[in-house]
Design an enzyme around this catalytic site. Structure first.
Site, PDB file in Angstrom:
ATOM      1  N   TYR A 102       1.114   4.062   6.522  1.00 47.94           N
ATOM      2  CA  TYR A 102       2.489   3.549   6.444  1.00 47.94           C
ATOM      3  C   TYR A 102       3.505   4.699   6.507  1.00 47.94           C
ATOM      4  O   TYR A 102       4.571   4.574   7.135  1.00 47.94           O
ATOM      5  CB  TYR A 102       2.715   2.773   5.148  1.00 47.94           C
ATOM      6  CG  TYR A 102       2.064   1.417   5.068  1.00 47.94           C
ATOM      7  CD1 TYR A 102       1.608   0.752   6.202  1.00 47.94           C
ATOM      8  CD2 TYR A 102       1.923   0.778   3.840  1.00 47.94           C
ATOM      9  CE1 TYR A 102       1.035  -0.510   6.115  1.00 47.94           C
ATOM     10  CE2 TYR A 102       1.354  -0.483   3.750  1.00 47.94           C
ATOM     11  CZ  TYR A 102       0.904  -1.115   4.878  1.00 47.94           C
ATOM     12  OH  TYR A 102       0.353  -2.359   4.772  1.00 47.94           O
ATOM     13  N   LYS A 116       0.847  -1.202   0.000  1.00 42.56           N
ATOM     14  CA  LYS A 116       0.000   0.000   0.000  1.00 42.56           C
ATOM     15  C   LYS A 116       0.885   1.256   0.000  1.00 42.56           C
ATOM     16  O   LYS A 116       0.420   2.336  -0.304  1.00 42.56           O
ATOM     17  CB  LYS A 116      -0.947   0.006   1.211  1.00 42.56           C
ATOM     18  CG  LYS A 116      -2.076  -1.006   1.087  1.00 42.56           C
ATOM     19  CD  LYS A 116      -3.169  -0.818   2.125  1.00 42.56           C
ATOM     20  CE  LYS A 116      -2.768  -1.217   3.521  1.00 42.56           C
ATOM     21  NZ  LYS A 116      -2.479  -2.656   3.695  1.00 42.56           N
TER      22      LYS A 116
HETATM   23  N1  NAP Z   1      -1.565  -9.586   6.299  1.00 47.47           N
HETATM   24  C1  NAP Z   1      -1.105  -9.248   5.086  1.00 47.47           C
HETATM   25  O1  NAP Z   1      -1.388  -9.915   4.055  1.00 47.47           O
HETATM   26  C2  NAP Z   1      -0.207  -8.036   4.935  1.00 47.47           C
HETATM   27  C3  NAP Z   1       0.422  -7.846   3.697  1.00 47.47           C
HETATM   28  C4  NAP Z   1       1.268  -6.763   3.543  1.00 47.47           C
HETATM   29  C5  NAP Z   1       1.458  -5.866   4.575  1.00 47.47           C
HETATM   30  N2  NAP Z   1       0.808  -6.053   5.768  1.00 47.47           N
HETATM   31  C6  NAP Z   1       1.042  -5.053   6.833  1.00 47.47           C
HETATM   32  O2  NAP Z   1       1.846  -5.640   7.826  1.00 47.47           O
HETATM   33  C7  NAP Z   1       1.585  -5.002   9.081  1.00 47.47           C
HETATM   34  C8  NAP Z   1       1.327  -6.095  10.110  1.00 47.47           C
HETATM   35  O3  NAP Z   1       0.137  -6.753   9.686  1.00 47.47           O
HETATM   36  P1  NAP Z   1      -0.251  -8.250  10.057  1.00 47.47           P
HETATM   37  O4  NAP Z   1      -1.163  -8.712   8.957  1.00 47.47           O
HETATM   38  O5  NAP Z   1       0.950  -9.046  10.396  1.00 47.47           O
HETATM   39  O6  NAP Z   1      -1.127  -7.978  11.378  1.00 47.47           O
HETATM   40  P2  NAP Z   1      -2.151  -8.966  12.123  1.00 47.47           P
HETATM   41  O7  NAP Z   1      -1.932 -10.356  11.632  1.00 47.47           O
HETATM   42  O8  NAP Z   1      -3.524  -8.409  11.989  1.00 47.47           O
HETATM   43  O9  NAP Z   1      -1.661  -8.869  13.635  1.00 47.47           O
HETATM   44  C9  NAP Z   1      -1.758  -7.668  14.355  1.00 47.47           C
HETATM   45  C10 NAP Z   1      -1.057  -7.825  15.683  1.00 47.47           C
HETATM   46  O10 NAP Z   1      -1.102  -6.569  16.349  1.00 47.47           O
HETATM   47  C11 NAP Z   1      -1.593  -6.743  17.666  1.00 47.47           C
HETATM   48  N3  NAP Z   1      -2.309  -5.519  18.042  1.00 47.47           N
HETATM   49  C12 NAP Z   1      -3.217  -4.841  17.318  1.00 47.47           C
HETATM   50  N4  NAP Z   1      -3.643  -3.772  18.007  1.00 47.47           N
HETATM   51  C13 NAP Z   1      -3.003  -3.779  19.200  1.00 47.47           C
HETATM   52  C14 NAP Z   1      -3.036  -2.952  20.344  1.00 47.47           C
HETATM   53  N5  NAP Z   1      -3.812  -1.875  20.423  1.00 47.47           N
HETATM   54  N6  NAP Z   1      -2.250  -3.285  21.389  1.00 47.47           N
HETATM   55  C15 NAP Z   1      -1.456  -4.384  21.347  1.00 47.47           C
HETATM   56  N7  NAP Z   1      -1.376  -5.195  20.280  1.00 47.47           N
HETATM   57  C16 NAP Z   1      -2.148  -4.902  19.220  1.00 47.47           C
HETATM   58  C17 NAP Z   1      -2.506  -7.947  17.584  1.00 47.47           C
HETATM   59  O11 NAP Z   1      -2.672  -8.502  18.879  1.00 47.47           O
HETATM   60  P3  NAP Z   1      -4.042  -9.288  19.302  1.00 47.47           P
HETATM   61  O12 NAP Z   1      -4.050 -10.564  18.508  1.00 47.47           O
HETATM   62  O13 NAP Z   1      -3.909  -9.551  20.757  1.00 47.47           O
HETATM   63  O14 NAP Z   1      -5.172  -8.365  18.930  1.00 47.47           O
HETATM   64  C18 NAP Z   1      -1.702  -8.832  16.635  1.00 47.47           C
HETATM   65  O15 NAP Z   1      -0.676  -9.480  17.350  1.00 47.47           O
HETATM   66  C19 NAP Z   1       0.399  -4.057   8.839  1.00 47.47           C
HETATM   67  O16 NAP Z   1       0.843  -2.760   8.652  1.00 47.47           O
HETATM   68  C20 NAP Z   1      -0.213  -4.591   7.551  1.00 47.47           C
HETATM   69  O17 NAP Z   1      -0.885  -3.563   6.830  1.00 47.47           O
HETATM   70  C21 NAP Z   1       0.010  -7.139   5.986  1.00 47.47           C
END
Ligand code: NAP
Length: 356
Positions: free
Chosen positions: A146, A113
């Site tokens: 980002y 993004k």
């Molecule tokens: N997933 C994809 O396909 C993808 C692809 C490209 C880029 N990204 C980017 O990579 C980054 C990480 O994404 P992800 O997909 O790995 O995330 P995710 O799987 O949704 O995991 C988010 C993590 O953040 C924690 N979290 C969220 N809010 C919180 C808060 N207020 N306090 C403490 N912990 C919190 C969650 O804990 P809990 O489980 O306890 O809520 C979880 O461990 C993001 O910027 C996303 O846009 C993701």
């Protein structure tokens, strides 16, 4: 000083796979989550809401990380709110750690993004980048959480004297349950529903994505790049793209996924509803499937995120990622994309997330 990692967001798709990699490499590893339990032997799981600075201070009181891996994010309904909240997540963690003076490197995962625009403007006219997307592309002239997270990182690095790295991942494929965006488990759940009902595994996306070249990011490869960048002096203070290193076309991978699940498939056809529509009435059926096969998750929403898969598969252009920058600096890991999907599906079966 021995390396001590703090993963912020250790239950997510990027955080969980990174935790496994760091533990495999014998790092002392702490992982923050908000509420999820992370079931990984050797991981110290601390819980705190990153938006609550006092709670964060208490949770981190005894922890002096040398390396911080930032993999947390929250989804809000506008980009303005995404910026406010996601910048605060980064700022709060780095503010709380600053007085400890223990941090040597902070790595942040963002994604494509960065090049394709935020959710509000994602892959729309005016925001379509040249492909393969390259790290030297300038920021788009549109607000993006980002960019706000990067700016928090850069400001804290200047203030506190640590090095940084940014990892721009493409669609991530890997194990995580109950997370916000997971294309691999979404397709596994959709194929499972198709198998149960006898409906074809129907391509819900655009012609450009069906026919064009694509790539993805195995969360295990991102984990390797994270560790490499955090421990390689030449990689300091750089932003990298992060993708498997091979390319594919959905028109053949879709068929291979259908074959894996032993379902019929339908390719691109104009007017086909998106995946969110195709799956909109499936919650009760998933619950029945979960009971029938004794699955661990009865809530379809914790396994599938069709809104996100639609964003990817519906893009009006092919999108692939240039990996030259980290390769030139010595990061040569490569991941076969078929294995990314089929390893994940095997794991989902082994963990009883989908039927064996
Ligand atoms: N997933 C994809 O396909 C993808 C692809 C490209 C880029 N990204 C980017 O990579 C980054 C990480 O994404 P992800 O997909 O790995 O995330 P995710 O799987 O949704 O995991 C988010 C993590 O953040 C924690 N979290 C969220 N809010 C919180 C808060 N207020 N306090 C403490 N912990 C919190 C969650 O804990 P809990 O489980 O306890 O809520 C979880 O461990 C993001 O910027 C996303 O846009 C993701």
């Amino acid at each position: 000083m021995k390396n001590t990692a703090l993963i912020v967001g250790a239950s997510g798709i990027s955080g969980n796979n990174l935790a496994q990699e760091l533990l495999n490499q014998n790092w002392t590893t702490y992982g923050i989550t908000r509420s999820s339990d992370v079931d990984l032997k050797g991981l110290y799981n601390v819980k705190a809401d990153l938006l609550d600075k006092a709670a964060l201070e208490t949770a981190l009181a005894e922890i002096k990380p040398t390396h911080v891996f930032f993999t947390a994010w929250m989804r809000k309904d506008t980009e303005a709110k995404n910026i406010k909240v996601n910048a605060a997540l980064v700022r709060n963690v780095l503010d709380v750690l600053a007085p400890k003076q223990s941090v040597k490197h902070v790595a942040l995962v963002t994604g494509l993004k960065h090049y394709l625009g935020p959710f509000d403007a994602y892959a729309q006219e005016g925001f379509l980048p040249e492909t393969p997307v390259r790290t030297e592309h300038p920021r788009l002239a549109v607000d993006n959480f980002y960019y706000a997270q990067e700016d928090e990182l850069f400001a804290a690095a200047k203030r506190d004297g640590f090095t940084w790295s940014v990892h721009r991942a493409h669609t991530m494929i890997g194990l995580a349950v109950g997370n916000l965006m997971n294309m691999g488990s979404t397709l596994a759940a959709y194929a499972t529903l198709c198998k149960e009902t006898g409906k074809p595994f129907t391509w819900p996306g655009s012609e450009a994505q069906w026919k064009g070249i694509s790539d993805v990011t195995d969360a295990r490869l991102l984990a390797k790049q994270f560790v490499w960048a955090a421990t390689t002096p030449e990689a300091a203070n750089q932003a990298f793209n992060t993708a498997n290193g091979d390319v594919f076309r959905w028109e053949w991978l879709w068929k291979e996924i259908a074959d894996y699940f032993k379902v019929d498939y339908k390719g691109y056809a104009p007017g086909t509803p998106d995946l969110e529509t195709l799956m909109q009435d499936d919650a009760a059926l998933w619950q029945q499937i979960a009971e029938k096969y004794n699955l661990a998750e009865t809530n379809l929403n914790r396994v599938a995120s069709p809104w996100h898969t639609d964003l990817d598969l519906g893009r009006p252009i092919e999108v692939m990622t240039d990996m030259s920058k980290s390769r030139k600096l010595g990061f040569t890991a490569y991941q076969d994309t078929r294995d990314s999907f089929f390893d994940l599906f095997d794991t989902l079966k082994a963990k009883h997330i989908i039927p064996a």
